[in-house]
Design an enzyme around this catalytic site. Structure first.
Site, PDB file in Angstrom:
ATOM      1  N   THR A 108       4.549  10.460  -5.346  1.00  0.00           N
ATOM      2  CA  THR A 108       5.503   9.416  -6.383  1.00  0.00           C
ATOM      3  C   THR A 108       6.058  10.930  -6.565  1.00  0.00           C
ATOM      4  O   THR A 108       7.543  10.690  -6.796  1.00  0.00           O
ATOM      5  CB  THR A 108       5.719   8.322  -6.896  1.00  0.00           C
ATOM      6  OG1 THR A 108       4.880   8.478  -7.453  1.00  0.00           O
ATOM      7  CG2 THR A 108       5.145   7.332  -5.862  1.00  0.00           C
ATOM      8  N   SER A 124       1.701  15.927  -4.227  1.00  0.00           N
ATOM      9  CA  SER A 124       3.578  16.103  -4.046  1.00  0.00           C
ATOM     10  C   SER A 124       3.687  17.074  -4.988  1.00  0.00           C
ATOM     11  O   SER A 124       4.879  17.581  -5.340  1.00  0.00           O
ATOM     12  CB  SER A 124       4.413  14.961  -3.743  1.00  0.00           C
ATOM     13  OG  SER A 124       4.734  14.393  -4.922  1.00  0.00           O
ATOM     14  N   THR A 148      -1.052   9.057  -4.739  1.00  0.00           N
ATOM     15  CA  THR A 148      -1.666   7.622  -5.060  1.00  0.00           C
ATOM     16  C   THR A 148      -1.700   6.617  -3.703  1.00  0.00           C
ATOM     17  O   THR A 148      -2.449   6.361  -3.847  1.00  0.00           O
ATOM     18  CB  THR A 148      -0.931   7.458  -5.758  1.00  0.00           C
ATOM     19  OG1 THR A 148      -0.928   8.374  -7.277  1.00  0.00           O
ATOM     20  CG2 THR A 148      -1.353   5.726  -6.148  1.00  0.00           C
TER      21      THR A 148
END
Ligand code: GLU
Length: 347
Positions: free
Chosen positions: A112, A79, A32
């Site tokens: 994240t 991720s 992000t």
């Protein structure tokens, strides 16, 4: 206090910081923090992993006053797609900068969703005392109230400060500094998305880290894990042990895996119906490690189940995803029950 002119040893590197701006490597991997608005409403839809790390850095005006930053795009993906192979590749890049005397610190910017896994992997595999920071963002740069620039700026402030030496890998998000071992993404939406069981190590206040505690367990320079010649890691599966789970799922998970992290309830309690299937999987060579679905607390040996009798291991207080990483690394060194259990109590 920024970098001083005194000579000191950091990890296996010797560097002599002088009164100069610290030189920081910033490695972009997507997420992000590199998101780009999709359509007209920048608050809602965006494409992750679209902006380059150079573009992200260029948005954060004033950051260059803190440090000389060399940005390098090493990956560009969400991720949630990171594999052990990606972890090894990223860690190798981090290693290169950590052991280059012209760099004082390394920051990885990533999605994240698995920040806690990569940070923990670096914590276990990069034997340096230089600051190692992982950061990301919960709102893309285009969103109102985006945390991209505040988080990146804070990460640079932490990386640029000599108090951050020897802290192991840390996650910097939302003005907090968390130990890689303990941090979890506890909220899927809020800017305040990360928590550690025993609290953060400190805050970022007025452009500098303010630490209140140090990580106690082994990390970085005291870690025994060496990835220099590592090509791959063994498969370790995680099984959420709920009552209706079938033996077929357990045996499939075990069929190609070197270890099974069995996520029980509370203190690692596993339903009776699964004991035999798990023992069966174990008889085919997989190590069995009891974990807990509770985000806090410990799994105590021989409490909920007779681990000595069953020859099972426990994670101590490690979250399943981190236990999986530790087990995969530990299996490389000494794949015996005693050695593996020791690792869970030392790291
Ligand atoms: N797909 C993103 C990731 O890389 C979303 C999460 C984020 O960056 O906040 O994990």
């Amino acid at each position: 206090m920024a970098w001083t002119s005194r000579k000191y040893s950091i990890g296996r590197n010797e560097v002599s910081p002088t009164q100069r701006k610290p030189h920081i490597a910033l490695l972009g991997t997507g997420g992000t923090i590199a998101g780009k608005a999709r359509g007209d409403d920048p608050r809602v839809a965006y494409d992750c992993s679209s902006l380059s790390i150079d573009e992200v850095l260029a948005m954060c005006r004033g950051i260059e006053q803190k440090a000389t930053i060399s940005a390098n795009q090493i990956l560009q993906k969400g991720s949630e797609n990171f594999s052990f192979t990606d972890f090894i590749a990223i860690a190798r890049e981090v290693w290169t900068y950590a052991f280059d005397d012209s760099f004082d610190a390394v920051i990885v910017a990533q999605g994240t969703n698995t920040i806690e896994e990569l940070a923990y992997f670096l914590n276990l595999t990069i034997p340096t005392s230089k600051p190692l920071i992982v950061t990301g963002a919960m709102r893309p740069p285009s969103a109102m109230g985006s945390d991209v620039c505040p988080n990146l700026y804070d990460a640079v402030c932490v990386a640029a400060h000599s108090d951050s030496c020897g802290m192991g890998a840390v996650v910097v998000m939302n003005s907090e500094i968390h130990a890689a071992r303990d941090v979890i993404k506890s909220n899927s939406f809020k800017l305040d998305a990360f928590e550690s069981q025993f609290g953060p190590l400190g805050y970022v206040v007025d452009g500098a880290p303010r630490y209140y505690r140090r990580p106690f367990r082994k990390h970085t320079t005291s870690s025994e894990f060496d990835i220099r010649h590592l090509q791959a890691l063994p498969m370790v599966e995680m099984i959420p042990a709920y009552e209706g789970l079938t033996a077929r799922v357990v045996s499939e998970a075990a069929s190609s895996s070197a270890g099974l992290i069995v996520i029980g309830t509370g203190g690692g309690s596993i339903p009776e119906s699964l004991i035999e299937p798990i023992k069966d999987a174990q008889s085919r060579g997989a190590f069995v490690i009891r974990a807990s679905r509770s985000p806090e607390g410990v799994v105590v040996r021989n409490a909920a189940h007779p681990d000595d009798e069953y020859e099972w291991l426990v994670v101590d207080d490690q979250q399943p995803a981190k236990a999986r990483i530790l087990l995969a690394l530990a299996l490389q060194n000494d794949p015996t029950k005693t050695a593996l259990q020791r690792c869970f109590h030392e790291y």
